[in-house]
Design a protein around this motif. Structure first.
Motif, PDB file in Angstrom:
ATOM      1  N   LEU A  28       8.168  20.332  -7.272  1.00  0.00           N
ATOM      2  CA  LEU A  28       8.437  21.762  -7.205  1.00  0.00           C
ATOM      3  C   LEU A  28       9.443  22.149  -8.286  1.00  0.00           C
ATOM      4  CD1 LEU A  28       8.875  22.086  -3.328  1.00  0.00           C
ATOM      5  CD2 LEU A  28       6.793  22.501  -4.659  1.00  0.00           C
ATOM      6  N   PHE A  29       9.306  23.363  -8.779  1.00  0.00           N
ATOM      7  CA  PHE A  29      10.180  23.843  -9.845  1.00  0.00           C
ATOM      8  C   PHE A  29      10.641  25.267  -9.511  1.00  0.00           C
ATOM      9  CE2 PHE A  29      10.454  24.680 -14.715  1.00  0.00           C
ATOM     10  CZ  PHE A  29      11.808  24.361 -14.702  1.00  0.00           C
ATOM     11  N   PRO A  30      11.553  25.420  -8.511  1.00  0.00           N
ATOM     12  CA  PRO A  30      12.064  26.761  -8.189  1.00  0.00           C
ATOM     13  C   PRO A  30      13.088  27.227  -9.209  1.00  0.00           C
ATOM     14  CG  PRO A  30      13.097  25.105  -6.790  1.00  0.00           C
ATOM     15  CD  PRO A  30      12.068  24.382  -7.613  1.00  0.00           C
ATOM     16  N   THR A  51      14.389  20.814 -10.329  1.00  0.00           N
ATOM     17  CA  THR A  51      13.117  20.098 -10.413  1.00  0.00           C
ATOM     18  C   THR A  51      13.115  19.044  -9.320  1.00  0.00           C
ATOM     19  OG1 THR A  51      13.097  20.411 -12.810  1.00  0.00           O
ATOM     20  CG2 THR A  51      11.561  18.800 -11.908  1.00  0.00           C
ATOM     21  N   VAL A  52      12.290  19.248  -8.311  1.00  0.00           N
ATOM     22  CA  VAL A  52      12.319  18.415  -7.107  1.00  0.00           C
ATOM     23  C   VAL A  52      11.070  17.547  -7.045  1.00  0.00           C
ATOM     24  CG1 VAL A  52      12.495  18.407  -4.594  1.00  0.00           C
ATOM     25  CG2 VAL A  52      13.620  20.207  -5.919  1.00  0.00           C
ATOM     26  N   ASP A  53      11.268  16.251  -6.880  1.00  0.00           N
ATOM     27  CA  ASP A  53      10.168  15.306  -6.691  1.00  0.00           C
ATOM     28  C   ASP A  53      10.149  14.905  -5.216  1.00  0.00           C
ATOM     29  OD1 ASP A  53       8.230  13.376  -6.800  1.00  0.00           O
ATOM     30  OD2 ASP A  53       9.540  11.845  -7.663  1.00  0.00           O
ATOM     31  N   GLN A  70      16.235  17.144 -11.569  1.00  0.00           N
ATOM     32  CA  GLN A  70      17.116  17.888 -12.463  1.00  0.00           C
ATOM     33  C   GLN A  70      17.636  19.143 -11.759  1.00  0.00           C
ATOM     34  OE1 GLN A  70      15.891  20.461 -16.000  1.00  0.00           O
ATOM     35  NE2 GLN A  70      16.549  18.611 -17.072  1.00  0.00           N
ATOM     36  N   LEU A  71      18.933  19.382 -11.868  1.00  0.00           N
ATOM     37  CA  LEU A  71      19.571  20.609 -11.408  1.00  0.00           C
ATOM     38  C   LEU A  71      20.181  21.289 -12.618  1.00  0.00           C
ATOM     39  CD1 LEU A  71      20.501  22.478  -9.106  1.00  0.00           C
ATOM     40  CD2 LEU A  71      22.573  21.077  -8.948  1.00  0.00           C
ATOM     41  N   TYR A  72      19.867  22.576 -12.814  1.00  0.00           N
ATOM     42  CA  TYR A  72      20.208  23.283 -14.052  1.00  0.00           C
ATOM     43  C   TYR A  72      20.926  24.584 -13.706  1.00  0.00           C
ATOM     44  CZ  TYR A  72      19.266  25.046 -18.808  1.00  0.00           C
ATOM     45  OH  TYR A  72      19.369  25.516 -20.094  1.00  0.00           O
ATOM     46  N   ARG A  95      22.330  18.260 -14.266  1.00  0.00           N
ATOM     47  CA  ARG A  95      22.422  16.949 -13.609  1.00  0.00           C
ATOM     48  C   ARG A  95      21.032  16.330 -13.599  1.00  0.00           C
ATOM     49  NH1 ARG A  95      25.320  17.614  -7.928  1.00  0.00           N
ATOM     50  NH2 ARG A  95      25.027  15.363  -8.017  1.00  0.00           N
ATOM     51  N   HIS A  96      20.907  15.115 -14.179  1.00  0.00           N
ATOM     52  CA  HIS A  96      19.621  14.434 -14.314  1.00  0.00           C
ATOM     53  C   HIS A  96      19.540  13.215 -13.392  1.00  0.00           C
ATOM     54  CE1 HIS A  96      18.472  16.501 -18.070  1.00  0.00           C
ATOM     55  NE2 HIS A  96      19.731  16.344 -18.454  1.00  0.00           N
TER      56      HIS A  96
END
Length: 260
Positions: A28-30, A51-53, A70-72, A95-96
Motif C-alpha cells: 500500500l502507498f497512502p 510504503t507498507v508491505d 518507507q516513511l516519508y 526512514r527506510h
C-alpha cells in the motif's frame, strides 16, 4: 576465435543472470498532501507518505517480514514565478527498511514545475535536484548522494471545470531518477545505474471542490536497480492519495462551524 568469443560472452551472460536478483513486493502507498497560501505568490506544502508491505516472504538467503518499507515526511515552500511556473525548495526526513537495511535519511532539494493545458487536461513537468544524507543505523555511518529527478504527469477532469467545481478525474505520471553520485551504505548506492529508478502511476479520483480536496485511488509501480549486478526491487502498490488546499483560517472555520 569467434567460437571462443561467443563462449566467453555466454559465460558472462550466465554469470550476470546468476548474480542478479529480483525482490518483488506488493503493498500500500497512502499519501496526504496539504497546500496553503503564505502570500499572493508564496505557498507551503506539507506531505507525508508511507510504503507498507503487508506480506512476509522468504528467499533462498533472506527472510523479509511485514514492514513499513518507507516513511516519508516533507515540508516545502513554493514561489509562483508565472501563472504556469513555480520554483520550490524543501526538506524531507525518510526512514527506510529496504534490502534488510535500516536507514534514516535527510534530504534537501530544489525544483522547478511547469504546468500547461493540453487538450481538456493539464500536463505538468517537474525537474528536481536532490541531495541525500542517509545514516546506516547498523554501522552508524553517514553517506552522501546526489540525484536528478524528472516527473511528467497528465490530469484529465471528467467534468467541465468552467461550469462546476467538483467531479471525477483521471491521472497518469512517470518519474525518472538519475543517480549522479551515490551513498555506499544505503538503498541509494554508488554502484547504481545512472538511470537507477523509475516510478509509473495511474489512477482515478474525485475533486470535492471544498475543504475535503481531492481523493485518488490508483496503482504505482516502482523499479529500483540496486547495483551493477542488476539487482532489482519491484514494488506493486495500491496508491491512495488525499490532497487538500486551504489556509489555516479556513481550517479553523471548518472545524468550528456546526454541522447543521
Amino acid at each position: 576465435m569467434k567460437h571462443v568469443l561467443r563462449t566467453a560472452a555466454a559465460l558472462l551472460a550466465i554469470n550476470a543472470s546468476v548474480q542478479a536478483q529480483t525482490w518483488t513486493y506488493f503493498g500500500l502507498f497512502p499519501q496526504y498532501s496539504q497546500t496553503g497560501n503564505v502570500s499572493k505568490r508564496l505557498n507551503y506544502n506539507a506531505f507525508i507518505s508511507s510504503t507498507v508491505d503487508p506480506f512476509h516472504k522468504s528467499t533462498e538467503t533472506k527472510y523479509f517480514p511485514t514492514s513499513d518499507l518507507q516513511l516519508y515526511l516533507q515540508p516545502s515552500l513554493h514561489y509562483k514565478l508565472t501563472p504556469n511556473t513555480q520554483l520550490g525548495i524543501g526538506y524531507a526526513h525518510v526512514r527506510h527498511h529496504l534490502f534488510g537495511l535500516y536507514v534514516n535519511e535527510n534530504r534537501v532539494w530544489a525544483q522547478a514545475v511547469s504546468s500547461l493545458p493540453l487538450g481538456k487536461g493539464r500536463l505538468t513537468h517537474r525537474l528536481r535536484y536532490e541531495e541525500r544524507y542517509p545514516l546506516n543505523l547498523k554501522t552508524k555511518q553517514w553517506s552522501y548522494a546526489q540525484l536528478f529527478r524528472y516527473h511528467v504527469g497528465f490530469t484529465l477532469p471528467l467534468y467541465n471545470p468552467k461550469e462546476q467545481k467538483k467531479g471525477p478525474f483521471v491521472s497518469v505520471s512517470n518519474e525518472a531518477f538519475l543517480c549522479l553520485s551515490g551513498a555506499r551504505n544505503s538503498p541509494v548506492s554508488s554502484k547504481n545505474a545512472f538511470y537507477g529508478e523509475n516510478w509509473i502511476s495511474g489512477g482515478i479520483g474525485y475533486n470535492f471542490g471544498n475543504q475535503l480536496g481531492k481523493l485518488e485511488l490508483g496503482y504505482n509501480y516502482q523499479d529500483l536497480i540496486r547495483n551493477k549486478a542488476g539487482d532489482h526491487r519491484h514494488l506493486h502498490l495500491a496508491q491512495i492519495t488525499w490532497s487538500t488546499n486551504f489556509t489555516l483560517e479556513n481550517l479553523g472555520v471548518w472545524l468550528l462551524t456546526p454541522p447543521y
